[in-house]
Design a protein around this motif. Structure first.
Motif, mmCIF file in Angstrom:
data_model
loop_
_atom_site.group_PDB
_atom_site.id
_atom_site.type_symbol
_atom_site.label_atom_id
_atom_site.label_comp_id
_atom_site.label_asym_id
_atom_site.label_seq_id
_atom_site.Cartn_x
_atom_site.Cartn_y
_atom_site.Cartn_z
ATOM 1 N N THR A 35 38.407 47.413 30.128
ATOM 2 C CA THR A 35 40.457 47.397 30.060
ATOM 3 C C THR A 35 40.310 48.471 30.601
ATOM 4 O O THR A 35 42.240 48.512 31.111
ATOM 5 N N TYR A 91 44.091 48.531 33.261
ATOM 6 C CA TYR A 91 45.276 49.317 32.772
ATOM 7 C C TYR A 91 45.867 50.276 32.982
ATOM 8 O O TYR A 91 46.731 50.919 32.401
ATOM 9 N N ASN A 92 44.584 51.412 33.635
ATOM 10 C CA ASN A 92 45.096 52.295 33.844
ATOM 11 C C ASN A 92 44.012 52.861 35.748
ATOM 12 O O ASN A 92 43.373 54.018 35.462
ATOM 13 N N PRO A 134 48.352 43.486 36.204
ATOM 14 C CA PRO A 134 48.959 45.166 35.907
ATOM 15 C C PRO A 134 48.816 45.980 37.365
ATOM 16 O O PRO A 134 49.327 46.621 37.260
ATOM 17 N N ASP A 170 42.611 40.524 32.955
ATOM 18 C CA ASP A 170 41.979 40.717 31.495
ATOM 19 C C ASP A 170 41.385 40.323 30.662
ATOM 20 O O ASP A 170 39.727 40.596 30.391
#
Length: 189
Positions: free
Chosen positions: A112, A116-117, A82, A102
């Motif tokens: 998470t 993802y950020n 990601p 993940d």
């Protein structure tokens, strides 16, 4: 059996990461050995790497027959990295596998959001309160261990740092034979 429990299965101690109906996702509590992710420095995904072949042949074959019958062949989903968008390749069916980025962020606390950020971060945040939950021992010291996800390109594989439990999203050289292995599997209860 509950999530977080430690159990003995075959010759290893395992940690229960997830429970679903009549099966449990387990990972070895300690690093069981060191190996390279792949034997050639070239673009490689989980589907084609040497460590996957090894885990699903020689490593799997060492289990007693009664225990092999309890290992569930699982659909292993391979999400792209990601942070870098590196392609992870096809999903596969495996008896034994390594965790993905993940999964390691989800099952060892829940990091998470950090995965993802990414924001402007170049490296994983050392202030992640879940880092210590990912640390694992090889021999008598904390050591780094492989994940199945790609790093910033496909000649690097993601990993978990040994001394601080940070997630190495950028990756380590796939031919580095010092990488620790923490096999995971779905166990029939």
């Amino acid at each position: 059996m509950q999530v977080g429990d430690r159990i003995v299965f075959d010759r290893y101690e395992w940690r229960v990461l997830d429970m679903q109906s009549s099966m449990a996702l387990i990972i070895t509590e300690k690093i069981v050995e060191q190996r390279a992710y792949h034997n050639v420095y070239k673009d490689t995904t989980w589907k084609d790497c040497e460590i996957r072949r090894y885990l699903n042949s020689e490593f799997y074959d060492r289990f007693e027959d009664a225990n092999k019958s309890r290992i569930i062949q699982a659909s292993v989903i391979n999400p792209d990295n990601p942070w870098y968008g590196t392609k992870a390749g096809e999903d596969v069916q495996d008896n034994i596998f390594l965790l993905s980025l993940d999964e390691v962020c989800r099952y060892f606390g829940d990091s998470t959001e950090k995965l993802y950020n990414r924001g402007n971060n170049r490296y994983w945040k050392k202030n992640d309160e879940n880092n210590s939950k990912r640390m694992a021992v090889f021999g008598n010291m904390y050591f780094w261990w492989w994940l199945r996800s790609p790093g910033r390109h496909n000649r690097l594989a993601a990993y978990v740092h040994g001394t601080d439990g940070c997630v190495g999203v950028n990756g380590n050289n796939i031919t580095n034979s010092n990488g620790g292995i923490r096999p995971a599997l779905w166990l029939k209860l």
